[in-house]
Write a protein that holds these residues in place. Structure first.
Motif, PDB file in Angstrom:
ATOM      1  N   ASN A 201       0.877  -1.270   0.227  1.00  0.00           N
ATOM      2  CA  ASN A 201       0.060  -0.291  -0.156  1.00  0.00           C
ATOM      3  C   ASN A 201       0.755   1.234  -0.131  1.00  0.00           C
ATOM      4  O   ASN A 201       0.376   2.479   0.011  1.00  0.00           O
ATOM      5  N   MET A 202       2.177   1.045  -0.022  1.00  0.00           N
ATOM      6  CA  MET A 202       3.096   2.342  -0.022  1.00  0.00           C
ATOM      7  C   MET A 202       2.864   2.913  -1.255  1.00  0.00           C
ATOM      8  O   MET A 202       2.863   2.383  -2.253  1.00  0.00           O
ATOM      9  N   LYS A 203       3.043   4.222  -1.528  1.00  0.00           N
ATOM     10  CA  LYS A 203       2.675   5.096  -2.478  1.00  0.00           C
ATOM     11  C   LYS A 203       3.838   5.054  -3.476  1.00  0.00           C
ATOM     12  O   LYS A 203       3.787   4.998  -4.626  1.00  0.00           O
ATOM     13  N   THR A 204       5.230   4.793  -3.021  1.00  0.00           N
ATOM     14  CA  THR A 204       6.416   4.820  -3.710  1.00  0.00           C
ATOM     15  C   THR A 204       6.676   3.268  -3.664  1.00  0.00           C
ATOM     16  O   THR A 204       6.415   2.462  -2.884  1.00  0.00           O
ATOM     17  N   ASN A 205       7.297   2.826  -4.731  1.00  0.00           N
ATOM     18  CA  ASN A 205       7.928   1.477  -5.013  1.00  0.00           C
ATOM     19  C   ASN A 205       8.657   1.125  -3.809  1.00  0.00           C
ATOM     20  O   ASN A 205       9.737   1.748  -3.288  1.00  0.00           O
ATOM     21  N   SER A 206       8.263  -0.261  -3.179  1.00  0.00           N
ATOM     22  CA  SER A 206       9.024  -0.451  -1.917  1.00  0.00           C
ATOM     23  C   SER A 206       9.403  -1.727  -2.131  1.00  0.00           C
ATOM     24  O   SER A 206       8.680  -2.676  -2.618  1.00  0.00           O
ATOM     25  N   ILE A 207      10.461  -2.208  -1.289  1.00  0.00           N
ATOM     26  CA  ILE A 207      11.033  -3.419  -1.212  1.00  0.00           C
ATOM     27  C   ILE A 207      10.138  -4.286  -0.004  1.00  0.00           C
ATOM     28  O   ILE A 207      10.319  -5.362  -0.021  1.00  0.00           O
ATOM     29  N   TRP A 208       9.588  -3.515   0.573  1.00  0.00           N
ATOM     30  CA  TRP A 208       8.850  -4.424   1.790  1.00  0.00           C
ATOM     31  C   TRP A 208       7.886  -5.113   1.461  1.00  0.00           C
ATOM     32  O   TRP A 208       7.749  -6.483   2.013  1.00  0.00           O
ATOM     33  N   PHE A 209       6.952  -5.023   0.381  1.00  0.00           N
ATOM     34  CA  PHE A 209       6.035  -6.096   0.198  1.00  0.00           C
ATOM     35  C   PHE A 209       6.934  -7.327  -0.262  1.00  0.00           C
ATOM     36  O   PHE A 209       6.561  -8.381   0.025  1.00  0.00           O
ATOM     37  N   THR A 210       7.753  -7.354  -0.979  1.00  0.00           N
ATOM     38  CA  THR A 210       8.604  -8.334  -1.512  1.00  0.00           C
ATOM     39  C   THR A 210       9.305  -9.057  -0.523  1.00  0.00           C
ATOM     40  O   THR A 210       9.358 -10.364  -0.215  1.00  0.00           O
TER      41      THR A 210
END
Length: 231
Positions: A201-210
């Motif tokens: 759900n983060m607006k910017t690309n995030s490594i956290w989902f992966t």
């Protein structure tokens, strides 16, 4: 060494079984066992017996995991109201707040009540000197549960970065407690699942989902229901 056999009372037997099923993510079995433990039908009025409150809160947690938020909230509110005129253990109050937070969030995805309940649970547990909660060395899974509830609420109101920071802290506490047994605990699955959603759900690309998705796959495999939901 031969250890003596321990004979469990029927109530304790069902309680232990319920916790095992819950840890394995087998919620329907867990609910059935906890209802046997309580010795009542699901829809009966809660007993005014503080000794059983911990058991009722376990029932509420199972119901929350089954997304039966209304019933979980009903149980927690009865305990919460009882706490206004009966001195309850602070841990019980904190656990009540955690499950209330989860239920509120399930019933209304954008809800300040969910955050407030989780925050109260966190403060009760963090400030309890007896629990000695130095975060980096803490093994207090109640505190970790409160942090996860708080992070879930933060994510729901558009604060995923703060939520991620909370999930990382909870992960440390869970690891301190379970070490190499992380894969056997449903609370860990629940944390990684919600953390992955926050990353998504983060607006910017995030490594956290992966990152969190991969950890869920590592510990629980591709066939786990939450892994499928994240794909």
């Amino acid at each position: 060494t031969k250890y003596p056999e321990i004979e469990l009372s029927p109530r304790l037997y069902y309680l232990v079984n319920s916790k095992i099923y819950l840890n394995n993510g087998q919620y329907e079995f867990a609910l059935k066992e906890i209802e046997y433990c309580l010795g009542i039908e699901e829809n009966k009025i809660i007993l005014n017996n503080t000794f059983l409150y911990g058991t009722y809160l376990l029932q509420a947690r199972i119901l929350n995991r089954m997304k039966n938020y209304n019933k979980a909230k009903e149980i927690c509110l009865k305990i919460y109201k009882q706490s206004t005129f009966t001195k309850l253990d602070s841990d019980l109050i904190a656990l009540t707040y955690i499950e209330l937070s989860t239920a509120e969030l399930g019933l209304n995805s954008i809800n300040n009540d969910a955050f407030n309940y989780a925050e109260q649970a966190y403060k009760l547990l963090k400030n309890n000197k007896i629990r000695n909660n130095d975060i980096l060395h803490s093994r207090d899974t109640y505190l970790a549960d409160a942090i996860v509830a708080k992070s879930n609420a933060l994510s729901s109101v558009g604060k995923p970065q703060q939520a991620i920071e909370g999930y990382l802290v909870a992960e440390v506490i869970y690891y301190n407690k379970y070490k190499n047994n992380m894969k056997n605990i449903d609370d860990i699955s629940y944390m990684y699942y919600n953390a992955a959603l926050a990353g998504k759900n983060m607006k910017t690309n995030s490594i956290w989902f992966t990152q969190f998705h991969n950890k869920h796959l590592k510990y629980f495999g591709q066939n786990h229901q939450r892994s499928k939901e994240l794909d």
